[in-house]
Scaffold this motif. Structure first.
Motif, mmCIF file in Angstrom:
data_model
loop_
_atom_site.group_PDB
_atom_site.id
_atom_site.type_symbol
_atom_site.label_atom_id
_atom_site.label_comp_id
_atom_site.label_asym_id
_atom_site.label_seq_id
_atom_site.Cartn_x
_atom_site.Cartn_y
_atom_site.Cartn_z
ATOM 1 N N ASN A 34 6.016 -3.205 -30.185
ATOM 2 C CA ASN A 34 4.758 -3.647 -30.769
ATOM 3 C C ASN A 34 4.999 -3.759 -32.267
ATOM 4 O O ASN A 34 5.298 -2.750 -32.914
ATOM 5 C CB ASN A 34 3.647 -2.643 -30.470
ATOM 6 C CG ASN A 34 2.286 -3.106 -30.963
ATOM 7 O OD1 ASN A 34 2.175 -3.811 -31.952
ATOM 8 N ND2 ASN A 34 1.245 -2.673 -30.266
ATOM 9 N N HIS A 88 -2.048 -5.870 -29.858
ATOM 10 C CA HIS A 88 -3.361 -5.350 -29.517
ATOM 11 C C HIS A 88 -3.728 -4.033 -30.191
ATOM 12 O O HIS A 88 -4.817 -3.914 -30.711
ATOM 13 C CB HIS A 88 -3.537 -5.256 -27.999
ATOM 14 C CG HIS A 88 -4.933 -4.937 -27.564
ATOM 15 N ND1 HIS A 88 -6.022 -5.682 -27.980
ATOM 16 C CD2 HIS A 88 -5.430 -3.963 -26.759
ATOM 17 C CE1 HIS A 88 -7.127 -5.169 -27.429
ATOM 18 N NE2 HIS A 88 -6.791 -4.135 -26.698
ATOM 19 N N SER A 89 -2.868 -3.057 -30.218
ATOM 20 C CA SER A 89 -3.241 -1.752 -30.790
ATOM 21 C C SER A 89 -3.165 -1.744 -32.315
ATOM 22 O O SER A 89 -3.722 -0.861 -32.953
ATOM 23 C CB SER A 89 -2.341 -0.640 -30.244
ATOM 24 O OG SER A 89 -1.033 -0.751 -30.784
ATOM 25 N N LYS A 120 -3.560 0.305 -25.171
ATOM 26 C CA LYS A 120 -4.053 1.323 -26.106
ATOM 27 C C LYS A 120 -4.057 2.706 -25.466
ATOM 28 O O LYS A 120 -4.104 3.714 -26.167
ATOM 29 C CB LYS A 120 -5.457 0.976 -26.606
ATOM 30 C CG LYS A 120 -5.480 -0.189 -27.571
ATOM 31 C CD LYS A 120 -6.886 -0.408 -28.100
ATOM 32 C CE LYS A 120 -6.943 -1.580 -29.045
ATOM 33 N NZ LYS A 120 -8.320 -1.809 -29.526
ATOM 34 N N HIS A 129 -3.925 -6.488 -24.098
ATOM 35 C CA HIS A 129 -5.276 -6.055 -23.741
ATOM 36 C C HIS A 129 -5.530 -6.084 -22.237
ATOM 37 O O HIS A 129 -6.307 -5.286 -21.733
ATOM 38 C CB HIS A 129 -6.325 -6.907 -24.480
ATOM 39 C CG HIS A 129 -6.334 -8.350 -24.125
ATOM 40 N ND1 HIS A 129 -5.301 -9.205 -24.452
ATOM 41 C CD2 HIS A 129 -7.259 -9.098 -23.466
ATOM 42 C CE1 HIS A 129 -5.591 -10.424 -24.001
ATOM 43 N NE2 HIS A 129 -6.769 -10.379 -23.408
ATOM 44 N N ARG A 178 -3.653 -0.362 -38.275
ATOM 45 C CA ARG A 178 -4.359 0.866 -37.887
ATOM 46 C C ARG A 178 -3.378 2.023 -37.985
ATOM 47 O O ARG A 178 -2.204 1.880 -37.655
ATOM 48 C CB ARG A 178 -4.883 0.767 -36.454
ATOM 49 C CG ARG A 178 -6.003 -0.212 -36.300
ATOM 50 C CD ARG A 178 -6.620 -0.132 -34.896
ATOM 51 N NE ARG A 178 -7.591 -1.201 -34.757
ATOM 52 C CZ ARG A 178 -7.652 -2.037 -33.741
ATOM 53 N NH1 ARG A 178 -6.814 -1.931 -32.747
ATOM 54 N NH2 ARG A 178 -8.565 -2.974 -33.701
#
Length: 169
Positions: free
Chosen positions: A123, A107-108, A85, A80, A131
């Motif tokens: 990631n 984070h994403s 993102k 972040h 998501r």
């Protein structure tokens, strides 16, 4: 080197315990890329190398960690503070500054891996709140100095071959 990478568990403790029980004896390191929302003394996070995410209130977790594992330099962050993102550019500059072979971040909540220059960025997605997919994910990385194998799994430990990849050195 063999590492388990997990992120964004958002107070889910059962899966962290499950992963620890499954991989602690075979992995060189267990890594949590932030947003555990747990205290540093919570039993579920014990045994993990942990960084602080944007949803973590725990001051004991650092924002960034540089760690040597299996002769490789690993940079761990939540992401972040690097705007992951939108772009990996800020993160790649910091990785270059640190001389990182690997960058692990979250984070994403979207799993993926890519190689930028000589650095591998990974990631693992989110093990609690995915998501872009309904799959809660984590990753295993194996590095034998010639090639790096990255395998993604869902929370029932089923491999997701469409996400998995191999990079050559």
């Amino acid at each position: 080197m063999k590492a388990l990478i997990v992120s964004d568990s958002h107070s889910e403790t059962d899966i962290l315990e499950d992963l620890k029980g499954r991989y602690a004896d075979e992995a060189d390191v267990l890594i949590h890329c932030g947003d555990s929302e747990l205290s540093d003394d919570h039993p579920a996070i014990n045994g993990y190398l942990v960084v602080r995410g944007n949803c973590d209130a725990e001051d004991e977790f650092p924002y960034d960690v540089i760690e040597g594992v299996g002769g490789r330099r690993i940079f761990i962050t939540h992401g972040h503070r690097y705007n992951v993102k939108m772009t990996l550019m800020n993160l790649s500059y910091k990785a270059e500054e640190y001389g990182a072979d690997f960058v692990f971040f979250g984070h994403s909540h979207i799993p993926g891996a890519e190689k930028i220059g000589e650095t591998i960025f990974l990631n693992p997605g989110s093990i609690a709140v995915p998501r872009g997919s309904d799959k809660k994910t984590y990753a295993l990385i194996e590095d034998n100095k010639r090639e790096v194998s990255i395998r993604f799994f869902d929370d029932s430990h089923k491999e997701l071959p469409h996400l998995s990849c191999t990079f050559l050195y």
